[in-house]
Every structure is written in structure tokens, then in C-alpha cells.
Write a protein that holds these residues in place. Structure first.
Motif, PDB file in Angstrom:
ATOM      1  N   ALA A   1     -11.953 -22.605 -55.261  1.00 16.42           N
ATOM      2  CA  ALA A   1     -10.700 -23.597 -55.154  1.00 16.42           C
ATOM      3  C   ALA A   1     -11.262 -24.970 -54.877  1.00 16.42           C
TER       4      ALA A   1
ATOM      5  N   LEU B   1     -13.621 -18.470 -54.034  1.00 17.79           N
ATOM      6  CA  LEU B   1     -12.560 -17.642 -54.023  1.00 17.79           C
ATOM      7  C   LEU B   1     -12.847 -16.006 -53.881  1.00 17.79           C
TER       8      LEU B   1
ATOM      9  N   ASP C   1      -2.751 -18.399 -57.462  1.00 18.59           N
ATOM     10  CA  ASP C   1      -4.100 -17.860 -56.737  1.00 18.59           C
ATOM     11  C   ASP C   1      -3.871 -17.823 -55.199  1.00 18.59           C
TER      12      ASP C   1
ATOM     13  N   LYS D   1      -9.094 -24.962 -59.772  1.00 22.99           N
ATOM     14  CA  LYS D   1     -10.374 -23.904 -59.724  1.00 22.99           C
ATOM     15  C   LYS D   1     -11.124 -24.475 -60.625  1.00 22.99           C
TER      16      LYS D   1
ATOM     17  N   ALA E   1      -9.036 -16.229 -59.703  1.00 17.25           N
ATOM     18  CA  ALA E   1      -8.830 -17.273 -60.279  1.00 17.25           C
ATOM     19  C   ALA E   1      -8.401 -17.237 -61.611  1.00 17.25           C
TER      20      ALA E   1
END
Lengths: 169, 169, 169
Positions: free
Chosen positions: A126, A148, B38, A106, B86
Motif C-alpha cells: 500500500a 499488505l 483493500d 498499490k 491487493a
């Protein structure tokens, strides 16, 4: 220990060291992106990718060095750089298969908040890095980034970290 | 260089390479958590721990894979995943002692702010990972997480990074 | 494989392993800062630097262990620690040249928001670590930090990551 045994042990060691060198080089490739993007150094950013490398973000797809350079020099990115920004990348989860590799990680885009003290997390993304070992070292063939914000594509990207290594060749 | 000298040098090299391989494997274990959590992939999250591994967070303690899987599939975590989140882990400060290791690192839980553009840092957590080398590679025996909201337990966790390696066996 | 060939191969391997050990030790030095600073452990923070090491931040310059310890024990930093804070450091982009090295990385100072749930990103900083290999292992000779609030010095620091390795000796 006979000479043959020794030769086998040394060959075995050399393979392990070569793997560790690849892992180090992959970290070096990924970490070279950060200073370049936040300095706004377009050429250094482009060097992360192969000549025909793709940077596929939800906000647009760039093909090859010229389009990546154009993005870095463009108004949106330069606006972030001038205001002050930090693209923070966490350590990647890396899978290597010979001369190709995939890293999943991330990233945060943190920007200076001009209304007051402190910074805002504008994006949490991501990322999937598909990398290849070239004559000039490891380079990124394709990087995919998906915000995300609940979209399924971002979760699929994170879940599929081991997929497609063969496709990456 | 006589054969005995060579054998000693090779044995010495092999030990160093083995240590570097352990360090790489520990990084790989820690980074495998991020994409899994995630993506909301409960089985992949559980694989970070030994079968009877413990995840001890200030919000609750989970014992073994079933309770960890239950947490990932539960309403609170799935709410974060569906909204977009995240879990960012910084590189850990790692101390290895043979087949056990302790890593100390902070993590951020960044969640999509549904009221507007941007993300919120909901949690900043001090983490201690106690790891053990098993037949299937390095696994987490116990991970402790404490919110960095001023509580002394979080600071003690960060300060005690070198403590308890023997207890971890 | 003759004895001379073997000796050459082993020497070559030993050099590569030594380089990888240096890279690991540099990561270990950088990651040792995080737990120490957020625990408020002044002595452990100072150990990151050489005895006469410099920590040059936009908010002030500290020379040597005593001034670094004074900062950690000072009211501003202890205020952050008591409220709850996380200095998050991303993986550094590292260039090694023998017994000196430079790492470029961003860091975030995340502090507990006492007005409500969640945390605030108070600072995003560009960092340059100039490191040297000493008898006691790798240490930081000089760390420079500049706030990423649009000031050119922060961007220059990120862009110049390969500069000044010779000056660092």
C-alpha cells in the motif's frame, strides 16, 4: 456575449485547464518512477522526490536524494534488477488541493524466479504519495509504503487517503 | 478575430474541456475503488455505485449499497483483508457517450501467502464498468466481473467493450 | 482585456487543451490493446498499430497487421486465451514531442494455472511504445517488448525512455 462575460468564461476555462494540467503532471511524476527503479537508474529515481523528500518503507526510511540513491545502488535492489524485476504501480487515487496532492495506490514487486520459468509476486504494498508543486514541477515530498501482509498500518494508509492534506503543506 | 468567431472558438474549447473533465472524473471513480476495497472500508466501496447499482461477479450478484456493504463486511472478504490483499486494477479502456460510459479493464486479486514469503495471484478478472453521470458526479450503475479461467463469458465481456452503450442509459 | 489580449489567451488555452487531448488519446490507444489481446480479437489488436507497424518481442518480430493477426490467431496465443489469461499493462510513462510520442511501461502476462486454483505470472516485460499521430488518430509505429529476466536489453529499454524521439519520426 459582452466582453466581460467572455473574460469570465475564459478565466473559468483557464482554471479548469490548469487543474487538468496538474492532474496530468501528477500522473507523469508517478509513472516516471517505474522505468527508473527497474532500470536501476538511481539518479532518475531520486528526481521523483524533492531534495529533502522522504521514502518511508516498512523495510527502512530514506531521507533525501543521497539515501534514496544509496538504496537503488545497494545490494538488495541491484540483486532484484540483475535477476529481473518489475515494480508495477496501479493508477493512483488522487486528491489535489491547490499545490499539494495525495495519491493512494498499490504496487507489486514482481521478480524473476530463477528456479524456473515465470515470476513471483514478492511484495504487494500500500502506497501513499504526498506531492507538492515546486518551481520545477510536481515532486514527491513523502512516499509511505507498507506491506499488505495483514498489518493494520497498511490498511490505515489505504483508508486515510483523504487525510492530512493540510499536514502535507 | 470578430466577437462571433471568438464566441464559437470558446464554445468549442469549453466542450473539449468538459469532455476531458469527464474522462478525469471516470478515472477518479474507478481508482477510488482500490483503496476502499483493500482497506475493507464498506461504505467507501458502496459510494462507487449508484444507490441501486449492481455488482455482478461470477461468485454472486449484489444489488444496491446494502448488499455491496454486506459483501465487504462478510467473512470471505474480511479474511482476505486481514491476511493482506491487493485488488490491482489496470487502466481502463473507456468509451464515453454523453452522460454514460463503459470501461473495460482486467483486475488481479493478489493475496498474502501465509505459508511463506510472497503473494499469490488468486484471481484475474475481466471487468466491465457501466457508468452514468449523476447529480453527484459519475457513478457505477453496473459492474460485471468474470474470472479469466477460460470461460467464454469473460472473453465476450472483453470483446464487447463498445456494445450496449445505449442499453446503459 | 483588449481583443488582442483575449485572442492570445484563447490561442494559448487551445494549445494546452490540444496537448491534453493528445495525452488522453495516447492513453486510449494503449488501453485498447488489453481487452483485444485477452479476448483473442486479432483485428482489434492489429488496429493498435499503423499498417506497417512493428511489434518486436524477444520471442519474435512481427511486421504489419497480417503478421500481428497471425500471432493472435496462432496456437501459442490462442492456448493462453482458451486457458484464461490477462495481459496487465501499468500506466505508461509518456513523453510527447508534437506528433510523435514514446511510452515506457511494464506489463505482466498472467495465466490461469490449470493444476490448481490461482494464476501464474508467466512473463514480466519491459515495453517501449513508439507512437505517431496519423489522420486516423494516434497509432503505434513500433512496440518493443523485452522479458525482465535479467537481460540487459530490458533494462536499457527502460532507461532509454527519452531517447530516440527524433528517430521515431
Amino acid at each position: 456575449m459582452g466582453d466581460n462575460d467572455m473574460a469570465t468564461i475564459i478565466r473559468n476555462l483557464a482554471e479548469k485547464v490548469s487543474y487538468l494540467e496538474d492532474r496530468q503532471a501528477i500522473v507523469d511524476l508517478m509513472t516516471s518512477y517505474g522505468p527508473a527503479i527497474d532500470a536501476g537508474d538511481a539518479d532518475a529515481v531520486a528526481q521523483v522526490w524533492t531534495d529533502d523528500g522522504v521514502y518511508d518503507v516498512d523495510t527502512g526510511v530514506m531521507h533525501g536524494h543521497d539515501e534514496i540513491i544509496e538504496m537503488v545502488r545497494g545490494g538488495m535492489h541491484q540483486g532484484f534488477v540483475q535477476a529481473g524485476c518489475a515494480h508495477i504501480l496501479e493508477p493512483g487515487s488522487v486528491v489535489v488541493d491547490g499545490d499539494v496532492a495525495v495519491a493512494t495506490a498499490k504496487s507489486l514487486l514482481v521478480v524473476n524466479d530463477e528456479r524456473g520459468p515465470g515470476f513471483t509476486v514478492l511484495r504487494a504494498t500500500a502506497n501513499r504519495w504526498e506531492m507538492v508543486k515546486t518551481d520545477r514541477g510536481w515532486r514527491c515530498r513523502r512516499r509511505i509504503g507498507r506491506l499488505l501482509d495483514g498489518r493494520p498500518a497498511a490498511r490505515r494508509l489505504l483508508a486515510g487517503e483523504r487525510e492530512g492534506l493540510d499536514d502535507a503543506r
